[in-house]
Design an enzyme around this catalytic site. Sequence first.
Site, PDB file in Angstrom:
ATOM      1  N   GLN A 187      75.301 -94.152 -25.701  1.00 23.25           N
ATOM      2  CA  GLN A 187      74.133 -93.565 -25.469  1.00 23.25           C
ATOM      3  C   GLN A 187      73.370 -93.691 -25.814  1.00 23.25           C
ATOM      4  O   GLN A 187      72.274 -94.307 -24.869  1.00 23.25           O
ATOM      5  CB  GLN A 187      74.260 -91.816 -26.071  1.00 23.25           C
ATOM      6  CG  GLN A 187      75.234 -91.195 -25.927  1.00 23.25           C
ATOM      7  CD  GLN A 187      75.456 -90.958 -24.738  1.00 23.25           C
ATOM      8  OE1 GLN A 187      75.365 -90.544 -23.914  1.00 23.25           O
ATOM      9  NE2 GLN A 187      76.570 -91.681 -24.265  1.00 23.25           N
ATOM     10  N   HIS A 214      71.218 -96.490 -22.684  1.00 23.95           N
ATOM     11  CA  HIS A 214      71.118 -96.154 -21.019  1.00 23.95           C
ATOM     12  C   HIS A 214      69.218 -95.579 -21.274  1.00 23.95           C
ATOM     13  O   HIS A 214      68.727 -96.125 -20.256  1.00 23.95           O
ATOM     14  CB  HIS A 214      71.039 -94.139 -21.371  1.00 23.95           C
ATOM     15  CG  HIS A 214      72.646 -94.076 -20.902  1.00 23.95           C
ATOM     16  ND1 HIS A 214      73.221 -94.873 -18.896  1.00 23.95           N
ATOM     17  CD2 HIS A 214      74.089 -93.715 -21.491  1.00 23.95           C
ATOM     18  CE1 HIS A 214      74.577 -94.634 -19.452  1.00 23.95           C
ATOM     19  NE2 HIS A 214      74.776 -94.292 -20.147  1.00 23.95           N
ATOM     20  N   GLU A 237      75.556 -83.008 -25.732  1.00 27.48           N
ATOM     21  CA  GLU A 237      75.633 -83.127 -24.345  1.00 27.48           C
ATOM     22  C   GLU A 237      77.218 -83.632 -24.081  1.00 27.48           C
ATOM     23  O   GLU A 237      78.245 -83.124 -23.694  1.00 27.48           O
ATOM     24  CB  GLU A 237      74.750 -83.953 -23.609  1.00 27.48           C
ATOM     25  CG  GLU A 237      75.629 -85.148 -22.217  1.00 27.48           C
ATOM     26  CD  GLU A 237      74.727 -85.943 -21.440  1.00 27.48           C
ATOM     27  OE1 GLU A 237      73.746 -86.506 -22.156  1.00 27.48           O
ATOM     28  OE2 GLU A 237      74.867 -86.130 -21.013  1.00 27.48           O
ATOM     29  N   HIS A 238      77.238 -85.032 -24.771  1.00 31.48           N
ATOM     30  CA  HIS A 238      78.778 -85.498 -25.470  1.00 31.48           C
ATOM     31  C   HIS A 238      78.732 -85.012 -27.483  1.00 31.48           C
ATOM     32  O   HIS A 238      78.448 -85.766 -28.012  1.00 31.48           O
ATOM     33  CB  HIS A 238      78.828 -86.808 -25.728  1.00 31.48           C
ATOM     34  CG  HIS A 238      78.114 -87.411 -23.797  1.00 31.48           C
ATOM     35  ND1 HIS A 238      76.628 -87.736 -22.879  1.00 31.48           N
ATOM     36  CD2 HIS A 238      78.450 -87.322 -22.759  1.00 31.48           C
ATOM     37  CE1 HIS A 238      77.147 -88.242 -22.095  1.00 31.48           C
ATOM     38  NE2 HIS A 238      78.085 -88.030 -21.733  1.00 31.48           N
ATOM     39  N   ASP A 253      82.872 -91.036 -19.641  1.00 33.04           N
ATOM     40  CA  ASP A 253      82.154 -91.769 -17.881  1.00 33.04           C
ATOM     41  C   ASP A 253      82.025 -92.603 -16.728  1.00 33.04           C
ATOM     42  O   ASP A 253      81.782 -92.579 -15.754  1.00 33.04           O
ATOM     43  CB  ASP A 253      80.676 -92.715 -18.824  1.00 33.04           C
ATOM     44  CG  ASP A 253      79.733 -92.012 -19.565  1.00 33.04           C
ATOM     45  OD1 ASP A 253      79.398 -91.142 -19.534  1.00 33.04           O
ATOM     46  OD2 ASP A 253      79.787 -93.317 -20.533  1.00 33.04           O
ATOM     47  N   HIS A 298      70.621 -43.895   0.424  1.00 29.16           N
ATOM     48  CA  HIS A 298      72.022 -44.143  -0.197  1.00 29.16           C
ATOM     49  C   HIS A 298      72.747 -43.144  -0.114  1.00 29.16           C
ATOM     50  O   HIS A 298      74.050 -43.106   0.030  1.00 29.16           O
ATOM     51  CB  HIS A 298      72.248 -44.803  -1.296  1.00 29.16           C
ATOM     52  CG  HIS A 298      71.411 -46.649  -0.927  1.00 29.16           C
ATOM     53  ND1 HIS A 298      70.284 -46.495  -1.113  1.00 29.16           N
ATOM     54  CD2 HIS A 298      71.536 -47.367  -2.264  1.00 29.16           C
ATOM     55  CE1 HIS A 298      69.574 -47.896  -1.611  1.00 29.16           C
ATOM     56  NE2 HIS A 298      70.911 -48.689  -1.702  1.00 29.16           N
TER      57      HIS A 298
END
Lengths: 433, 433
Positions: free
Chosen positions: B259, B262, B327-328, B361, B420
């Site tokens: 990670q 990145h 996230e992960h 991934d 209505h």
Amino acid sequence: MPVFLNATDPGFETQFQALLSAKREDSPDVDDIVAGIIKDVRARGDAAVIELTAKFDRLELTPETLRFSPQEMADLIAQVPDHERAALELAAERIRAYHARQMPEDQSWVEPNGATLGWRWTPVSAAGLYVPGGLASYPSSVLMNAIPAKVAGVERLAIVVPTPDGQANPLVLLAAQIAGVDEIYRIGGAQAIAALAYGTETIAPVDKITGPGNAFVAAAKRRVFGKVGIDMIAGPSEILVIGDAGQNPDWIALDMLSQAEHDESAQSILITDDGDLAKAVSAAIERHLETLERRAIAGASWRDFGAIILVPDLDHAAALSNRIAPEHLELCVNDPDALAEKITHAGAIFLGAWTPEAIGDYVGGPNHVLPTARSARFSSGLSVMDFVKRTTLAKMTPEALRAIGPAAETLAISESLEAHGLSVRARLDHLND
Amino acid sequence: MPVFLNATDPGFETQFQALLSAKREDSPDVDDIVAGIIKDVRARGDAAVIELTAKFDRLELTPETLRFSPQEMADLIAQVPDHERAALELAAERIRAYHARQMPEDQSWVEPNGATLGWRWTPVSAAGLYVPGGLASYPSSVLMNAIPAKVAGVERLAIVVPTPDGQANPLVLLAAQIAGVDEIYRIGGAQAIAALAYGTETIAPVDKITGPGNAFVAAAKRRVFGKVGIDMIAGPSEILVIGDAGQNPDWIALDMLSQAEHDESAQSILITDDGDLAKAVSAAIERHLETLERRAIAGASWRDFGAIILVPDLDHAAALSNRIAPEHLELCVNDPDALAEKITHAGAIFLGAWTPEAIGDYVGGPNHVLPTARSARFSSGLSVMDFVKRTTLAKMTPEALRAIGPAAETLAISESLEAHGLSVRARLDHLND
């Protein structure tokens, strides 16, 4: 004057494009004001919310009175007449039954190589629901937002509802109680959205905010999106009726007026292959506009945005409808099921003459929070899905990693992500040792 | 230095709060620039897109060369080595198989009173996918965005990918071809998002835009939201590993670095109940940081945002993980299935030591586009659901209307929406005649 179009006229495409792209809403640019309000609430919490409520709603609150007390709730709810309570309860029961079927299922499977894959759904922990005050304070909207959240399993559901000059709507409170709402705060506007998103000393933050509101509320929701989840930004309501020969023009006129009476920016359109029906509906609308309580609003909507479109056949009607992607689509035709097969974009479809759109607003069961402004092209009405989220699951075995790991390593190297590749390679080397 | 915390320290809660609320991303305020670009593309179409591409990507285009031609595609794709093509094909096949199971089902049922209720799912007609250029131009992301769209049944899928100085990534084009993408335009930035949302002379507008991008792309997506649908606004990537005694520290270190490599703003966190593992993982990370190709990026990420948290037991680990909503989430523990039961908020879970996050991934099957920045509290990763929308259906019979119509009328009157109520009453009166 509403627009009367004929799909076989040479100028039709231009006229229809103009109808599609007509800007019905004045969106005042309140973004700077809203940014200031959010900043203030983040910095000063309750104090800011209380000051802004005094300013906008002419209501003096303290941290202790931000929230309705159980006694106040009970006193106000006691004012609701029995037949209204019974109607709300019937609506809630039907909405709950419909939405209970929306709960998505977890899945898990094992591949031949031993890998287990799947996913799991879990509810959002805390949600906030905005309920407008004043004219547009609809108890039905409370049910439509709160019930899907509770069906999804949301543990903590808070409502914010402004009470200008201290005026609360007992039916809104009853609807909240029936739906199982946990907390109700008498605040509104951008300050209420900021309080829900960021929390104050008194109001715990939520994870997701839904519900309609004015331009300030919409701008605030847009701004807090990311910090919390939001539902769609709703625009003015719309109905498209497709009618054919033999339909009751008075019923169709009333269905169209029941959108028009919401808002001067609402839009009602009839598409028909029957010239007589077109004329009769138009006449019926004009007649009702003479006496309707909300004739000023409905009349302005019909005059400025109403339309009747004559088409050669119902296939043409379906094709135009798909380009409009209406929020509400009524198929007042002899074979509504056959026509529905041809519809690809619509928030909700009401099939046949016995299904006035108003049924869907209250007691049908489906949600009445639906995509407006042609957004049914890409989005859905509110549902249980708005209050759950999916966690994907993957579990490799040594065999599975041996089978697919080398491809992952190749792709990692091709993307120049060395550590990605090494994390796979280290395990593969261990297997080969 | 990364942060080392001990959950039993008196100051832990404050430190953990600081970790939770750490702002990892500088979001430069590019909103005004982006608003100008969108306005320009809306007004001048292709001409604006071409000018902006010349300015930002140093690439001269014409309306004819905005899109990759079949011959160019073929020439570039021919450069891809066979083993990379095979890896992409394996990944595509597995991603397709996983996502095919996500197709939601239509439902329809008849109530005892004769009413038919239900809903139907239909695909978005046209979708656009943003693919970043340069360093972060990942073929795997093309698969992860394009395959769910095609599985959903999206008819027209367009890609925009900037090619600065004319440099195109053959693997990106191959991934697009494998995924069944229909059109590829060599444009990027806010101008590409504007072109997809509003269309130009050459590029037809789409209904939904997905895919990651820089601050300009994110701001543009936020601005066109409503006109078209968008996916989430993605932030920098994150991983949380929960490990217990006996795990391989080197594997965990590589997973955390995958990670960190990145992005300098990425975040890697280890939570463990084993002090020895904590030390060993920390040492292994430092060791790999001496040689890793992307050590400058990974090192900055680990130094500025990395964390190791020691907890008394795995229940504590699960509780902290749920507050982070990663996230992960890797569960590198002896009984990952038991621990997974305690996880309520996470984008994706990787179970056991044989499931490095990098598998997810590329080739695992689940989507790698996942909610960042704690948004797994309220949102899900990309899926087939992002490319379909639901139309609700309701069909009343006279009997059904007789049963539930009066409640709708009552609620309409209580909300002061006369038309209505009349739309229901007119039909009920007809039944009573």
